[in-house]
Design a protein around this motif. Structure first.
Motif, PDB file in Angstrom:
ATOM      1  N   ARG A 136       1.030  -1.148   0.060  1.00 21.54           N
ATOM      2  CA  ARG A 136       0.100  -0.049   0.118  1.00 21.54           C
ATOM      3  C   ARG A 136       1.067   1.289   0.035  1.00 21.54           C
ATOM      4  O   ARG A 136       1.578   1.291   0.851  1.00 21.54           O
ATOM      5  N   TYR A 137       0.560   2.168  -0.830  1.00 19.26           N
ATOM      6  CA  TYR A 137       1.421   3.441  -1.011  1.00 19.26           C
ATOM      7  C   TYR A 137       0.523   4.615  -0.799  1.00 19.26           C
ATOM      8  O   TYR A 137      -0.597   4.637  -1.086  1.00 19.26           O
ATOM      9  N   PRO A 138       1.304   5.782  -0.448  1.00 23.45           N
ATOM     10  CA  PRO A 138       0.499   6.892   0.076  1.00 23.45           C
ATOM     11  C   PRO A 138      -0.301   7.700  -1.228  1.00 23.45           C
ATOM     12  O   PRO A 138       0.365   7.512  -2.259  1.00 23.45           O
ATOM     13  N   LEU A 139      -1.196   8.312  -0.983  1.00 26.91           N
ATOM     14  CA  LEU A 139      -1.933   9.195  -1.771  1.00 26.91           C
ATOM     15  C   LEU A 139      -1.781  10.601  -1.382  1.00 26.91           C
ATOM     16  O   LEU A 139      -1.684  10.884  -0.116  1.00 26.91           O
ATOM     17  N   ALA A 140      -2.136  11.789  -2.510  1.00 23.49           N
ATOM     18  CA  ALA A 140      -2.439  13.080  -1.801  1.00 23.49           C
ATOM     19  C   ALA A 140      -3.843  13.317  -1.797  1.00 23.49           C
ATOM     20  O   ALA A 140      -4.817  12.687  -2.578  1.00 23.49           O
ATOM     21  N   GLN A 141      -4.152  13.957  -0.956  1.00 19.83           N
ATOM     22  CA  GLN A 141      -5.484  14.447  -0.750  1.00 19.83           C
ATOM     23  C   GLN A 141      -5.448  15.891  -0.868  1.00 19.83           C
ATOM     24  O   GLN A 141      -4.670  16.770  -0.453  1.00 19.83           O
ATOM     25  N   ILE A 142      -6.363  16.386  -1.968  1.00 19.77           N
ATOM     26  CA  ILE A 142      -6.281  17.739  -2.428  1.00 19.77           C
ATOM     27  C   ILE A 142      -7.932  18.294  -2.028  1.00 19.77           C
ATOM     28  O   ILE A 142      -8.767  17.808  -2.513  1.00 19.77           O
ATOM     29  N   ASP A 143      -8.043  19.071  -1.161  1.00 20.33           N
ATOM     30  CA  ASP A 143      -9.280  19.714  -0.702  1.00 20.33           C
ATOM     31  C   ASP A 143      -9.512  21.208  -1.440  1.00 20.33           C
ATOM     32  O   ASP A 143      -8.884  22.114  -0.961  1.00 20.33           O
ATOM     33  N   SER A 178       4.529  10.831   2.515  1.00 15.90           N
ATOM     34  CA  SER A 178       4.928  12.493   2.652  1.00 15.90           C
ATOM     35  C   SER A 178       4.398  12.926   1.280  1.00 15.90           C
ATOM     36  O   SER A 178       4.062  12.167   0.171  1.00 15.90           O
ATOM     37  N   LEU A 179       4.400  14.010   1.182  1.00 19.25           N
ATOM     38  CA  LEU A 179       4.258  15.001  -0.018  1.00 19.25           C
ATOM     39  C   LEU A 179       5.437  16.076  -0.279  1.00 19.25           C
ATOM     40  O   LEU A 179       5.860  16.512   0.666  1.00 19.25           O
ATOM     41  N   GLN A 180       5.730  16.003  -1.606  1.00 18.40           N
ATOM     42  CA  GLN A 180       6.967  16.895  -2.064  1.00 18.40           C
ATOM     43  C   GLN A 180       6.384  18.039  -2.616  1.00 18.40           C
ATOM     44  O   GLN A 180       5.717  18.072  -3.822  1.00 18.40           O
ATOM     45  N   ILE A 181       6.866  19.282  -2.226  1.00 19.98           N
ATOM     46  CA  ILE A 181       6.629  20.494  -2.891  1.00 19.98           C
ATOM     47  C   ILE A 181       7.518  21.000  -3.652  1.00 19.98           C
ATOM     48  O   ILE A 181       8.656  21.171  -3.362  1.00 19.98           O
ATOM     49  N   ALA A 182       7.326  20.836  -5.092  1.00 16.83           N
ATOM     50  CA  ALA A 182       8.422  21.279  -6.176  1.00 16.83           C
ATOM     51  C   ALA A 182       7.763  22.558  -6.984  1.00 16.83           C
ATOM     52  O   ALA A 182       6.669  22.802  -7.141  1.00 16.83           O
ATOM     53  N   GLU A 183       8.901  23.550  -7.090  1.00 15.36           N
ATOM     54  CA  GLU A 183       8.453  24.896  -7.781  1.00 15.36           C
ATOM     55  C   GLU A 183       8.744  24.562  -9.213  1.00 15.36           C
ATOM     56  O   GLU A 183       9.652  23.777  -9.768  1.00 15.36           O
ATOM     57  N   ILE A 184       7.953  25.247 -10.108  1.00 14.45           N
ATOM     58  CA  ILE A 184       8.105  25.292 -11.716  1.00 14.45           C
ATOM     59  C   ILE A 184       8.465  26.578 -11.813  1.00 14.45           C
ATOM     60  O   ILE A 184       7.699  27.765 -11.857  1.00 14.45           O
ATOM     61  N   GLU A 191       3.580  12.970   6.952  1.00 14.89           N
ATOM     62  CA  GLU A 191       2.232  12.741   6.815  1.00 14.89           C
ATOM     63  C   GLU A 191       1.328  13.533   7.850  1.00 14.89           C
ATOM     64  O   GLU A 191       0.222  13.740   7.411  1.00 14.89           O
ATOM     65  N   HIS A 192       1.819  13.991   8.905  1.00 17.12           N
ATOM     66  CA  HIS A 192       0.987  14.795  10.031  1.00 17.12           C
ATOM     67  C   HIS A 192       1.244  16.248   9.581  1.00 17.12           C
ATOM     68  O   HIS A 192       0.629  16.981  10.449  1.00 17.12           O
ATOM     69  N   HIS A 193       1.702  16.559   8.587  1.00 19.67           N
ATOM     70  CA  HIS A 193       1.784  18.142   8.213  1.00 19.67           C
ATOM     71  C   HIS A 193       0.825  18.325   6.943  1.00 19.67           C
ATOM     72  O   HIS A 193       0.265  17.459   6.165  1.00 19.67           O
ATOM     73  N   ARG A 250      -5.952  22.991   0.115  1.00 14.50           N
ATOM     74  CA  ARG A 250      -5.148  22.191   1.084  1.00 14.50           C
ATOM     75  C   ARG A 250      -4.749  20.834   0.580  1.00 14.50           C
ATOM     76  O   ARG A 250      -5.472  20.100  -0.021  1.00 14.50           O
ATOM     77  N   CYS A 251      -3.505  20.639   0.822  1.00 15.41           N
ATOM     78  CA  CYS A 251      -2.748  19.441   0.369  1.00 15.41           C
ATOM     79  C   CYS A 251      -2.370  18.735   1.628  1.00 15.41           C
ATOM     80  O   CYS A 251      -1.540  19.366   2.391  1.00 15.41           O
ATOM     81  N   SER A 252      -2.563  17.268   1.695  1.00 13.63           N
ATOM     82  CA  SER A 252      -2.138  16.530   2.812  1.00 13.63           C
ATOM     83  C   SER A 252      -2.039  15.024   2.181  1.00 13.63           C
ATOM     84  O   SER A 252      -2.552  14.789   1.106  1.00 13.63           O
ATOM     85  N   VAL A 253      -1.495  14.314   2.992  1.00 10.50           N
ATOM     86  CA  VAL A 253      -1.335  12.928   2.835  1.00 10.50           C
ATOM     87  C   VAL A 253      -2.581  12.213   3.259  1.00 10.50           C
ATOM     88  O   VAL A 253      -3.166  12.360   4.275  1.00 10.50           O
ATOM     89  N   SER A 254      -3.135  11.512   2.239  1.00 11.30           N
ATOM     90  CA  SER A 254      -4.458  10.885   2.442  1.00 11.30           C
ATOM     91  C   SER A 254      -4.611  10.012   3.562  1.00 11.30           C
ATOM     92  O   SER A 254      -3.551   9.059   3.638  1.00 11.30           O
ATOM     93  N   ASP A 255      -5.644   9.718   3.975  1.00 10.52           N
ATOM     94  CA  ASP A 255      -5.760   8.468   4.933  1.00 10.52           C
ATOM     95  C   ASP A 255      -5.784   7.281   4.244  1.00 10.52           C
ATOM     96  O   ASP A 255      -5.570   6.211   4.728  1.00 10.52           O
ATOM     97  N   LEU A 256      -6.349   7.555   2.930  1.00  9.30           N
ATOM     98  CA  LEU A 256      -6.604   6.220   2.117  1.00  9.30           C
ATOM     99  C   LEU A 256      -5.077   5.914   1.418  1.00  9.30           C
ATOM    100  O   LEU A 256      -4.197   6.808   1.226  1.00  9.30           O
TER     101      LEU A 256
END
Ligand code: NAP
Length: 265
Positions: A99-106, A176-182, A201-203, A233-239
Motif C-alpha cells: 500500500r502506497y500513500p496518496l495525496a488528498q487535495i481539498d 509524505s508529500l513533496q512540494i516542487a516549484e516550476i 504525513e502529519h503536516h 489544502r494538500c495533505s497525505v490521504s488516510d487512504l
C-alpha cells in the motif's frame, strides 16, 4: 476473485487484454468491471493512472497490477511477454498487497469543499500568466510564490513530473508529500525557497491564490480550470492505493532500470 482489465486502447494493449481474458477464463477469475477486487492495467503508467481514477471510490477493496506494452513503468512492471506467467500466478496464488500513500487535495470554493485524490501529483498553474499564491505550511505563512506553478507529489509520483523539476525520488514507504516549484521568479523583490520541500504525513500545506486569478489544476492527468478557488489544502490521504505483487521488484531496482538502463536480471 473478481477482476477488470483496463487497456491503453492501442492494438497491442487491446490484444493483450483479450488474451488475458482467455487465459483466466474458467480458472477462478470472474470479470466484473463494476466491483473488481483486482484491476489489471495494460499499457503504461498513464494507463494505470486512468485505472486508478476510474476505481477511486473503491480504494479499500481494489488492488492494481500493471502490464507495460511500451517501456518499463513504475506502476506497470510486467512485460507483455510475461502475460501468461502473470495470469497463471493470478489464478493460483494470493499476492502480497503493498500500500502506497496518496495525496488528498481539498478545494475550497464558493460552492463548498470538494476533495480529490492524486496517485502521482497535484499541479497548480496560472491560466493567464504567472501564478501568484501564498503557501502556508501547518497554518503558518511559508512563502509568497510567483512563477509558472507548483507541483505537489506523492512518493510514487516523485519519479514523474516531480523528477523533471529536480525533486528528490522518495521511497513509497515514506508517507509524505513533496512540494516542487516550476520556474519561480526570484529577485530582490520576489523570493521563494527554491528547493523542494518534503512534508511528513502529519503536516499539510495550504495554497491561497489571488481572488481574481484563473487557475489550472491538474490532478494526475485530469485538468480542471477554475476562477473561484479560495484555498487548496494538500495533505497525505488516510487512504492508500494497493498494488498486488506476485513477485518482488524492489523500488530502487525499478528506478535503476527505468532511468539508468542497467538491467541486472
Ligand atoms: P503523458 O504526458 O502522456 O505521459 C507522461 C509520462 O510520465 C509517460 O511517459 C508516463 O509513463 C510517465 N509517468 C506517469 N507516471 C509516472 C511515474 N509515477 N513515474 C515515472 N513516470 C511516470 O501523460 P499521462 O500518461 O497521462 O501521465 C500523466 C503524468 O504525466 C502526470 O501525472 C505527470 O506526472 C506526468 N507529467 C510529466 C511532465 C514532465 O515530466 N515534464 C509534465 C506533465 C505531466 P508511460 O509512458 O508508462 O505511461
Amino acid at each position: 476473485m473478481k477482476y477488470a482489465v483496463i487497456d491503453r486502447g492501442d492494438p497491442l494493449s487491446k490484444k493483450l487484454a483479450e488474451q488475458f481474458h482467455t487465459l483466466v477464463s474458467n480458472k477462478g477469475l470472474v470479470q466484473d468491471d463494476q466491483s473488481p477486487e483486482i484491476v489489471v492495467s495494460i499499457g503504461g503508467d498513464g494507463t494505470l493512472l486512468q485505472a486508478f481514477h476510474l476505481y477511486m471510490n473503491r480504494m479499500h477493496d481494489v488492488a492494481f497490477v500493471g502490464v507495460h506494452t511500451g517501456h518499463l513503468g513504475f506502476y506497470a512492471d510486467w512485460q507483455a511477454e510475461e502475460l501468461e506467467e502473470l495470469a497463471e500466478l493470478m489464478t493460483k496464488h494470493e499476492p502480497q498487497r503493498v500500500r502506497y500513500p496518496l495525496a488528498q487535495i481539498d478545494l475550497d470554493t464558493a460552492e463548498g469543499v470538494s476533495t480529490y485524490l492524486a496517485l502521482n501529483e497535484f499541479a497548480l498553474k496560472g491560466v493567464n500568466g504567472t501564478l501568484v499564491a501564498q503557501i502556508n505550511i501547518n497554518d503558518e505563512m511559508f512563502e509568497m510564490f510567483r512563477g509558472d506553478g507548483i507541483v505537489i507529489s506523492t512518493p510514487t509520483g516523485s519519479t514523474a513530473y516531480n523528477k523533471s523539476l529536480g525533486g528528490a525520488i522518495i521511497h513509497p514507504s515514506i508517507p509524505s508529500l513533496q512540494i516542487a516549484e516550476i520556474a519561480s521568479i526570484n529577485n530582490r523583490v520576489y523570493r521563494t525557497l527554491g528547493s523542494s520541500v518534503l512534508l511528513p504525513e502529519h503536516h499539510h500545506c495550504d495554497i491561497l491564490s489571488r481572488k481574481e486569478q484563473k487557475l489550472l489544476l491538474t490532478i494526475d492527468h485530469v485538468n480542471i480550470e477554475r476562477d473561484d478557488i479560495r484555498a487548496i489544502r494538500c495533505s497525505v490521504s488516510d487512504l492508500r492505493v494497493c498494488f498486488a505483487r506476485y513477485r518482488s521488484f524492489p523500488f530502487w531496482t525499478r528506478v535503476r532500470e527505468a532511468f539508468l538502463g542497467y538491467d541486472v536480471k
